[in-house]
Design a protein around this motif. Structure first.
Motif, PDB file in Angstrom:
ATOM      1  N   SER A 242       0.775  -1.043  -0.025  1.00 44.39           N
ATOM      2  CA  SER A 242       0.106   0.105  -0.122  1.00 44.39           C
ATOM      3  C   SER A 242       0.903   1.048  -0.218  1.00 44.39           C
ATOM      4  CB  SER A 242      -1.059   0.027   1.244  1.00 44.39           C
ATOM      5  OG  SER A 242      -1.974  -0.844   1.050  1.00 44.39           O
ATOM      6  N   ALA A 243       1.921   1.202   0.759  1.00 39.93           N
ATOM      7  CA  ALA A 243       2.866   2.236   0.986  1.00 39.93           C
ATOM      8  C   ALA A 243       3.532   2.742  -0.442  1.00 39.93           C
ATOM      9  CB  ALA A 243       4.176   2.048   1.876  1.00 39.93           C
ATOM     10  N   ARG A 244       3.806   1.593  -1.153  1.00 36.86           N
ATOM     11  CA  ARG A 244       4.583   1.852  -2.579  1.00 36.86           C
ATOM     12  C   ARG A 244       3.530   2.212  -3.788  1.00 36.86           C
ATOM     13  NH1 ARG A 244       8.586  -2.889  -1.071  1.00 36.86           N
ATOM     14  NH2 ARG A 244      10.534  -1.714  -0.552  1.00 36.86           N
ATOM     15  N   TYR A 245       2.218   1.568  -3.547  1.00 37.03           N
ATOM     16  CA  TYR A 245       1.509   2.096  -4.361  1.00 37.03           C
ATOM     17  C   TYR A 245       0.943   3.404  -4.211  1.00 37.03           C
ATOM     18  CZ  TYR A 245      -3.034   2.290  -6.798  1.00 37.03           C
ATOM     19  OH  TYR A 245      -4.400   2.912  -7.619  1.00 37.03           O
ATOM     20  N   SER A 246       0.820   3.821  -3.039  1.00 39.65           N
ATOM     21  CA  SER A 246       0.593   5.301  -2.722  1.00 39.65           C
ATOM     22  C   SER A 246       1.627   6.394  -3.554  1.00 39.65           C
ATOM     23  CB  SER A 246       0.609   5.530  -1.354  1.00 39.65           C
ATOM     24  OG  SER A 246       0.256   6.823  -1.018  1.00 39.65           O
ATOM     25  N   LYS A 247       2.779   5.946  -3.491  1.00 38.91           N
ATOM     26  CA  LYS A 247       3.943   6.610  -4.045  1.00 38.91           C
ATOM     27  C   LYS A 247       3.691   6.647  -5.536  1.00 38.91           C
ATOM     28  CE  LYS A 247       7.292   6.037  -0.317  1.00 38.91           C
ATOM     29  NZ  LYS A 247       8.673   5.517  -0.126  1.00 38.91           N
ATOM     30  N   TRP A 248       3.480   5.362  -6.052  1.00 40.97           N
ATOM     31  CA  TRP A 248       2.952   5.203  -7.491  1.00 40.97           C
ATOM     32  C   TRP A 248       1.970   6.049  -7.797  1.00 40.97           C
ATOM     33  CZ3 TRP A 248      -1.098   3.738 -10.550  1.00 40.97           C
ATOM     34  CH2 TRP A 248      -0.666   3.185 -11.751  1.00 40.97           C
ATOM     35  N   PHE A 249       1.014   5.852  -7.039  1.00 40.45           N
ATOM     36  CA  PHE A 249      -0.179   6.842  -7.596  1.00 40.45           C
ATOM     37  C   PHE A 249       0.072   8.275  -7.520  1.00 40.45           C
ATOM     38  CE2 PHE A 249      -3.736   9.643  -5.923  1.00 40.45           C
ATOM     39  CZ  PHE A 249      -4.733   9.410  -6.783  1.00 40.45           C
ATOM     40  N   ALA A 250       0.895   8.810  -6.657  1.00 43.56           N
ATOM     41  CA  ALA A 250       1.423  10.271  -6.747  1.00 43.56           C
ATOM     42  C   ALA A 250       2.016  10.563  -7.880  1.00 43.56           C
ATOM     43  CB  ALA A 250       2.145  10.656  -5.572  1.00 43.56           C
ATOM     44  N   LEU A 251       2.944   9.536  -8.390  1.00 46.44           N
ATOM     45  CA  LEU A 251       3.527   9.678  -9.602  1.00 46.44           C
ATOM     46  C   LEU A 251       2.755   9.895 -10.838  1.00 46.44           C
ATOM     47  CD1 LEU A 251       6.860   7.565  -9.085  1.00 46.44           C
ATOM     48  CD2 LEU A 251       6.677   9.766  -8.926  1.00 46.44           C
ATOM     49  N   GLU A 252       1.593   8.846 -10.825  1.00 39.05           N
ATOM     50  CA  GLU A 252       0.811   8.850 -11.819  1.00 39.05           C
ATOM     51  C   GLU A 252      -0.038  10.286 -11.991  1.00 39.05           C
ATOM     52  OE1 GLU A 252      -1.777   6.037 -14.321  1.00 39.05           O
ATOM     53  OE2 GLU A 252       0.070   6.461 -14.028  1.00 39.05           O
ATOM     54  N   ALA A 253      -0.431  10.692 -10.786  1.00 38.47           N
ATOM     55  CA  ALA A 253      -1.081  12.094 -10.851  1.00 38.47           C
ATOM     56  C   ALA A 253      -0.101  13.069 -11.441  1.00 38.47           C
ATOM     57  CB  ALA A 253      -1.726  12.310  -9.318  1.00 38.47           C
ATOM     58  N   ARG A 254       1.190  13.103 -10.940  1.00 39.72           N
ATOM     59  CA  ARG A 254       1.847  14.095 -11.362  1.00 39.72           C
ATOM     60  C   ARG A 254       2.092  14.110 -12.913  1.00 39.72           C
ATOM     61  NH1 ARG A 254       7.025  13.806  -8.050  1.00 39.72           N
ATOM     62  NH2 ARG A 254       5.485  13.395  -6.420  1.00 39.72           N
ATOM     63  N   ALA A 255       2.225  12.813 -13.371  1.00 40.16           N
ATOM     64  CA  ALA A 255       2.774  12.774 -14.984  1.00 40.16           C
ATOM     65  C   ALA A 255       1.574  13.265 -15.764  1.00 40.16           C
ATOM     66  CB  ALA A 255       2.606  11.263 -15.116  1.00 40.16           C
ATOM     67  N   ILE A 256       0.219  13.429 -15.323  1.00 43.71           N
ATOM     68  CA  ILE A 256      -0.836  13.853 -15.970  1.00 43.71           C
ATOM     69  C   ILE A 256      -0.421  15.427 -16.378  1.00 43.71           C
ATOM     70  CG2 ILE A 256      -3.237  14.433 -16.283  1.00 43.71           C
ATOM     71  CD1 ILE A 256      -3.680  11.891 -14.568  1.00 43.71           C
ATOM     72  N   LYS A 257       0.020  15.995 -15.404  1.00 38.47           N
ATOM     73  CA  LYS A 257       0.166  17.501 -15.551  1.00 38.47           C
ATOM     74  C   LYS A 257       1.636  17.744 -16.204  1.00 38.47           C
ATOM     75  CE  LYS A 257      -1.764  18.182 -11.024  1.00 38.47           C
ATOM     76  NZ  LYS A 257      -1.928  18.525  -9.548  1.00 38.47           N
ATOM     77  N   LEU A 258       2.380  16.753 -16.346  1.00 39.20           N
ATOM     78  CA  LEU A 258       3.794  17.211 -17.198  1.00 39.20           C
ATOM     79  C   LEU A 258       3.463  17.374 -18.585  1.00 39.20           C
ATOM     80  CD1 LEU A 258       6.135  14.796 -15.341  1.00 39.20           C
ATOM     81  CD2 LEU A 258       6.047  17.174 -14.935  1.00 39.20           C
ATOM     82  N   GLN A 259       4.226  18.441 -19.125  1.00 34.34           N
ATOM     83  CA  GLN A 259       4.172  18.788 -20.612  1.00 34.34           C
ATOM     84  C   GLN A 259       5.108  18.046 -21.445  1.00 34.34           C
ATOM     85  OE1 GLN A 259       1.222  20.315 -21.619  1.00 34.34           O
ATOM     86  NE2 GLN A 259       0.640  20.168 -19.301  1.00 34.34           N
ATOM     87  N   THR A 260       6.466  18.348 -20.807  1.00 37.53           N
ATOM     88  CA  THR A 260       7.577  17.613 -21.628  1.00 37.53           C
ATOM     89  C   THR A 260       7.689  16.112 -21.609  1.00 37.53           C
ATOM     90  OG1 THR A 260       9.343  17.977 -19.899  1.00 37.53           O
ATOM     91  CG2 THR A 260       8.473  19.888 -21.192  1.00 37.53           C
ATOM     92  N   PRO A 261       8.074  15.707 -22.805  1.00 36.50           N
ATOM     93  CA  PRO A 261       8.174  14.091 -22.915  1.00 36.50           C
ATOM     94  C   PRO A 261       9.390  13.494 -22.053  1.00 36.50           C
ATOM     95  CG  PRO A 261       7.940  15.089 -25.033  1.00 36.50           C
ATOM     96  CD  PRO A 261       8.113  16.256 -24.324  1.00 36.50           C
ATOM     97  N   ALA A 262      10.434  14.634 -21.898  1.00 37.68           N
ATOM     98  CA  ALA A 262      11.583  14.365 -20.923  1.00 37.68           C
ATOM     99  C   ALA A 262      11.171  13.884 -19.626  1.00 37.68           C
ATOM    100  CB  ALA A 262      12.620  15.216 -21.156  1.00 37.68           C
ATOM    101  N   LYS A 263      10.339  14.916 -19.087  1.00 40.60           N
ATOM    102  CA  LYS A 263       9.974  14.886 -17.571  1.00 40.60           C
ATOM    103  C   LYS A 263       9.050  13.782 -17.306  1.00 40.60           C
ATOM    104  CE  LYS A 263      10.616  19.515 -16.348  1.00 40.60           C
ATOM    105  NZ  LYS A 263       9.991  20.885 -15.972  1.00 40.60           N
TER     106      LYS A 263
END
Length: 319
Positions: A242-263
């Motif tokens: 659950s702790a690792r999935y929570s971090k995974w979810f945070a990255l997933e949510a952040r990825a939606i907002k990123l504009q550049t392919p590199a990031k």
């Protein structure tokens, strides 16, 4: 300790005030149950992540239902969806009708027993203090019964196994890529596994038969195939996953907002790292699923084999 997640509309914040229902429940269950709601979010917190983390760490969801609750886009698109469909945690959902609303039109509420029943609400039908106190005691008794149920070792282990199945279903495409099984991404499996709030099931998908249940295991039945030490081990693994999935979810949510392919690529690498860190725990939990009688050959076997091979390779590489 059991955690209760309280879902409510901010327009109904009065329900949390001193002397009101949640305050009453907190006082009666002090030291036995932890209540969480978003007033615990402080300045500087990533509020969406905080809510998600506390959903993952809760076993009961109290829903304070009103017209405001029903109209809230965030509650229905995020919180309710997590309670009933998209979350890896399967809750005991505890709906309370606080003010008059058309409960029959709430599709996700129809299969669940709510209180008060019969088109009644706390505000309209229990305005009299004596009647309201009686209702609050009934709500408290029902909540105590659900908490006693959740405290049973086989039930908490069942919730953890339910979470495991739903976790794999959530991250399956990325898990397959990490395991170099790209050919299985989006494959239509003949078997589907799902975890629910009180049972695990395997369902056969067939266009000819229309599908059907191959196996259903109720949490209470886990005592027949698992030992007390297994229950303790499963809960421990569940916390780590659950702790690792929570971090995974945070990255997933952040990825939606990123504009550049590199990031975005950088975040993908981080997500894959978290998935790899789950390997050993995922493999052990899959073994528990096999131990209780589930045949994983169609749905998870290649993932299981690939995780094992990659896990051993990584272990050798670190020597």
């Amino acid at each position: 300790m059991i955690q209760v997640f309280v879902s409510y509309s901010h327009l109904d914040s009065a329900y949390l005030e001193k002397g009101e229902l949640i305050d009453y429940l907190k006082n009666k269950l002090k030291g036995k149950v932890k209540f969480w709601y978003d007033t615990d979010i402080v300045t500087g917190d990533a509020w969406n992540e905080k809510i998600h983390n506390n959903i993952l760490n809760s076993q009961v969801a109290i829903l304070l239902i009103s017209k405001n609750f029903i109209r809230s886009k965030y509650i229905n698109r995020v919180e309710v969806r997590k309670f009933f469909t998209a979350t890896i945690k399967k809750f005991v959902v505890f709906p309370i009708i606080m003010s008059p609303c058309k409960t029959q039109k709430i599709k996700w509420l129809n299969p669940t027993q709510y209180i008060p029943s019969g088109n009644k609400s706390v505000e309209k039908d229990y305005a009299d203090k004596k009647r309201r106190d009686t209702l609050y005691r009934k709500i408290l008794d029902d909540l105590k019964e659900q908490i006693a149920y959740l405290k049973k070792p086989e039930i908490s282990a069942g919730q953890a196994l339910s979470s495991l199945i739903n976790l794999i279903n959530t991250i399956e495409s990325e898990l397959l890529k990490v395991c170099k099984q790209d050919d299985l991404v989006n494959k239509d499996h003949s078997l589907m596994f799902e975890g629910r709030s009180k049972e695990l099931y395997a369902r056969k998908k067939s266009s000819e038969t229309g599908g059907g249940y191959l196996m259903v295991v109720k949490f209470e039945e886990l005592r027949n195939s698992l030992k007390p030490a297994d229950f303790k081990r499963i809960r421990l693994i569940d916390k780590r996953l659950s702790a690792r999935y929570s971090k995974w979810f945070a990255l997933e949510a952040r990825a939606i907002k990123l504009q550049t392919p590199a990031k975005r690529k950088q975040l993908v690498v981080q997500k894959y790292g978290l998935i790899r860190a789950m390997f050993a725990d995922l493999m052990e939990m899959l073994r528990y699923l096999q131990l209780i009688g589930f045949d994983l050959h169609d749905h998870y076997s290649k993932i299981y084999d690939a995780m094992g091979a990659l896990h051993k390779t990584r272990a050798m590489d670190t020597r």
